[in-house]
Scaffold this motif. Structure first.
Motif, PDB file in Angstrom:
ATOM      1  N   THR A 474       0.847  -1.183   0.000  1.00 15.61           N
ATOM      2  CA  THR A 474       0.000   0.000   0.000  1.00 15.61           C
ATOM      3  C   THR A 474       0.886   1.238   0.000  1.00 15.61           C
ATOM      4  O   THR A 474       2.047   1.186   0.408  1.00 15.61           O
ATOM      5  N   ASN A 475       0.316   2.340  -0.485  1.00 14.50           N
ATOM      6  CA  ASN A 475       0.991   3.647  -0.460  1.00 14.50           C
ATOM      7  C   ASN A 475       2.354   3.608  -1.137  1.00 14.50           C
ATOM      8  O   ASN A 475       3.331   4.168  -0.638  1.00 14.50           O
ATOM      9  N   ALA A 476       2.412   2.933  -2.285  1.00 16.11           N
ATOM     10  CA  ALA A 476       3.652   2.839  -3.047  1.00 16.11           C
ATOM     11  C   ALA A 476       3.608   3.802  -4.225  1.00 16.11           C
ATOM     12  O   ALA A 476       2.562   3.960  -4.875  1.00 16.11           O
ATOM     13  N   VAL A 477       4.725   4.426  -4.540  1.00 19.86           N
ATOM     14  CA  VAL A 477       4.821   5.304  -5.698  1.00 19.86           C
ATOM     15  C   VAL A 477       4.774   4.493  -6.985  1.00 19.86           C
ATOM     16  O   VAL A 477       4.103   4.879  -7.956  1.00 19.86           O
ATOM     17  N   SER A 478       5.458   3.336  -7.004  1.00 24.21           N
ATOM     18  CA  SER A 478       5.587   2.564  -8.239  1.00 24.21           C
ATOM     19  C   SER A 478       4.838   1.235  -8.227  1.00 24.21           C
ATOM     20  O   SER A 478       4.439   0.759  -9.279  1.00 24.21           O
ATOM     21  N   GLY A 479       4.689   0.590  -7.081  1.00 23.70           N
ATOM     22  CA  GLY A 479       3.955  -0.659  -7.046  1.00 23.70           C
ATOM     23  C   GLY A 479       4.635  -1.730  -6.222  1.00 23.70           C
ATOM     24  O   GLY A 479       5.532  -1.456  -5.420  1.00 23.70           O
ATOM     25  N   LEU A 480       4.206  -2.971  -6.451  1.00 25.54           N
ATOM     26  CA  LEU A 480       4.718  -4.093  -5.664  1.00 25.54           C
ATOM     27  C   LEU A 480       6.168  -4.392  -6.013  1.00 25.54           C
ATOM     28  O   LEU A 480       7.035  -4.501  -5.140  1.00 25.54           O
ATOM     29  N   THR A 481       6.475  -4.554  -7.297  1.00 25.32           N
ATOM     30  CA  THR A 481       7.821  -4.950  -7.705  1.00 25.32           C
ATOM     31  C   THR A 481       8.055  -4.564  -9.159  1.00 25.32           C
ATOM     32  O   THR A 481       7.098  -4.293  -9.913  1.00 25.32           O
ATOM     33  N   ASN A 482       9.304  -4.551  -9.545  1.00 31.67           N
ATOM     34  CA  ASN A 482       9.672  -4.210 -10.929  1.00 31.67           C
ATOM     35  C   ASN A 482       9.928  -5.437 -11.781  1.00 31.67           C
ATOM     36  O   ASN A 482      10.418  -5.307 -12.909  1.00 31.67           O
ATOM     37  N   VAL A 483       9.625  -6.636 -11.271  1.00 32.87           N
ATOM     38  CA  VAL A 483       9.832  -7.881 -12.032  1.00 32.87           C
ATOM     39  C   VAL A 483       8.499  -8.628 -12.100  1.00 32.87           C
ATOM     40  O   VAL A 483       7.585  -8.359 -11.303  1.00 32.87           O
ATOM     41  N   PRO A 484       8.364  -9.566 -13.043  1.00 32.68           N
ATOM     42  CA  PRO A 484       7.127 -10.346 -13.116  1.00 32.68           C
ATOM     43  C   PRO A 484       6.862 -11.084 -11.795  1.00 32.68           C
ATOM     44  O   PRO A 484       7.783 -11.600 -11.164  1.00 32.68           O
ATOM     45  N   VAL A 485       5.592 -11.110 -11.410  1.00 29.44           N
ATOM     46  CA  VAL A 485       5.174 -11.736 -10.156  1.00 29.44           C
ATOM     47  C   VAL A 485       4.916 -13.213 -10.384  1.00 29.44           C
ATOM     48  O   VAL A 485       4.319 -13.619 -11.370  1.00 29.44           O
ATOM     49  N   THR A 486       5.378 -14.031  -9.453  1.00 28.65           N
ATOM     50  CA  THR A 486       5.134 -15.471  -9.504  1.00 28.65           C
ATOM     51  C   THR A 486       3.808 -15.772  -8.832  1.00 28.65           C
ATOM     52  O   THR A 486       3.584 -15.344  -7.685  1.00 28.65           O
ATOM     53  N   PRO A 487       2.895 -16.487  -9.500  1.00 25.10           N
ATOM     54  CA  PRO A 487       1.571 -16.762  -8.890  1.00 25.10           C
ATOM     55  C   PRO A 487       1.691 -17.553  -7.589  1.00 25.10           C
ATOM     56  O   PRO A 487       2.641 -18.304  -7.388  1.00 25.10           O
TER      57      PRO A 487
END
Length: 487
Positions: A474-487
């Motif tokens: 939450t409250n991130a400028v860019s998001g969770l991560t800069n790489v593909p997310v593993t399900p």
């Protein structure tokens, strides 16, 4: 008639006497109580301790304290015990080293409470009221008073030079002597109070018989140094005080539990001391880092501890927990084929921050296989100096990072929640690769970019980092991560 009754009366009296002599013997048993006391408090919570005492006539070989807390009030961390919870009901079972409560002796465990100031209710110890219950003795069937039973002799308190399993200390001189004389299986127990000095342990324990240094939160180690001429590399040297609050050097298989280390250059430093467990320490107000696993101090653990207010003099070097050494320092600390392999360290259920000036945890190159789980990272006060701008910097490899909660709020300089870096070393390692993030919760305070920033994907093609979808931000400028997310 009077004479004819006498034999019958005598016979009856003898029968009563015989009945008294055949009463079952009293079985020796422990009698435990558990006394609650607050050790500190703040607006929304407090620290506390239970002291388990044995006033019976046999040693207790284990204890279990249970109580309820008011709704909304929770135990955030604990030490010197194993904790479990069902709703508002909490259970604390002795740790492996403090289950025996000798006659006349005590053991203790501590915990922090958040969400309110409500105190424990409905407390029991081993199923009985924490205040204790009296077991009445059988009433004799005669008006004559039985001979009083002898009181159990109090257990003597061993001196610091005792060869027994427990050494009680209450002064700095006693602590220094006890550390110098420590032997496998021995416990050194601190009384409440401040201990000023340079405390060094160099005696090894064993896997079957570790050495324990334990005390309540109110037992405080303080180092007023450093002093003297330092050697080229940190090794115990006559006339030199490095300023460490507690230094284990070549001392594997130790348990450190419960006490406080403060006002030191570095808090707790482990050198060439694998298999050391730190449980429930409070480390704060250090000039540099709080706790350092160094010189291949592998297979250790730090859990249920609090580290805050570090880097007071050198902010960029004020890490909360430091695993290994930078490659540039392997000349001093590279004692495993030229590398500091402080591998497989477990960092679990700690609160690190606020006002940890560098990273909450710095995982150095060349280390591998650790687990960082269930910690709370409070990023307030991170300095931004020497690239210290995240909760966790991972330069090691094959780490599991899961179930942690991180927050950031001003003041401080904050770039990302978790970062990787890939420094080149000789010998070469897949530094910053093969790490896994799962079930972590991140609040970047509207300032941080990514919860998990992978600096280089191309450097880790053979051993990629994995960020699972179970992580949240939450409250991130860019998001969770800069790489593909593993399900």
């Amino acid at each position: 008639m009077r004479r004819s009754l006498l034999p019958a009366l005598v016979t009856a009296a003898l029968a009563v006497g015989a009945g008294l002599t055949t009463l079952p013997a009293h079985a020796a048993a422990p009698r435990l109580t558990a006394a609650f006391a607050k050790t500190s408090s703040w607006n929304s919570g407090y620290g506390a301790q239970f002291t388990i005492a044995n006033s019976g006539d046999a040693a207790a070989t284990g204890w279990k304290v249970e109580f309820d807390l008011p709704a909304g009030t929770t135990v955030s961390n604990s030490w010197n015990s194993t904790r479990s919870q069902t709703g508002q009901h909490y259970t604390f079972v002795n740790a492996g080293f403090n289950g025996t409560v000798a006659v006349g002796a005590t053991q203790s465990f501590g915990f922090n409470v958040g969400g309110g100031l409500g105190e424990p209710l409905n407390c029991t110890v081993n199923g009985q009221s924490c205040q204790g219950t009296s077991t009445p003795s059988p009433s004799p069937s005669s008006t004559s008073s039985p001979s009083p039973s002898p009181s159990p002799s109090p257990t003597p308190t061993p001196s610091p030079t005792s060869t027994g399993p427990v050494v009680e200390v209450s002064t700095a001189a006693q602590l220094t002597a006890a550390l110098a004389a420590a032997a496998p299986g021995r416990t050194v127990r601190l009384a409440p109070g401040e201990y000023h000095g340079a405390f060094l342990a160099q005696r090894p324990g064993t896997a079957a018989a570790p050495i324990t240094l334990t005390g309540p939160r109110t037992a405080v180690l303080v180092n007023d140094g450093p002093a003297g001429d330092a050697p080229d590399c940190p090794v115990p040297t006559a006339g030199w005080d490095p300023g460490y609050g507690l230094w284990l050097y070549g001392a594997p298989y130790w348990n450190l539990s419960g006490f406080t280390v403060k006002d030191a250059k570095k808090g707790v430093v482990l050198d060439a001391s694998p298999h050391v467990t730190i449980d429930g320490l409070y480390v704060h107000h250090t000039e540099d880092e709080g706790v350092h696993f160094r010189r291949s101090s592998a297979d250790g653990a730090i859990r249920n501890s609090v580290v805050e207010y570090t880097g007071l003099v050198q902010p960029g070097y004020g890490e909360g927990v430091y695993l290994g050494s930078a490659g540039s320092n392997w000349g001093c600390h590279g004692n495993t084929d030229g590398v500091d392999r402080s591998d497989r360290v477990l960092v679990e259920n700690n609160r690190i921050g606020p006002y940890v000036a560098a990273e909450a945890i710095d995982v150095k190159e060349g280390t591998s296989g650790g687990v960082i789980r269930g910690n709370t990272f409070d990023g307030r006060g991170v300095s931004g100096q020497n690239s210290a701008d995240s909760w966790l910097d991972v330069k090691g490899f094959d780490y599991l990072i899961e179930g942690n909660t991180g927050t950031f709020a001003a003041p401080g300089t904050f770039a990302n929640g978790y970062e990787t870096h890939n420094p080149a070393t000789t010998p070469a390692f897949p530094n910053g690769c093969g790490n896994t993030w799962r079930d972590n919760r991140s609040d970047l305070g509207g300032v941080g970019g990514y919860a998990i920033k992978i600096t280089s994907v191309s450097a880790c093609t053979a051993k990629p980092n994995r960020v699972y979808a179970s992580n949240t931000v939450t409250n991130a400028v860019s998001g969770l991560t800069n790489v593909p997310v593993t399900p």
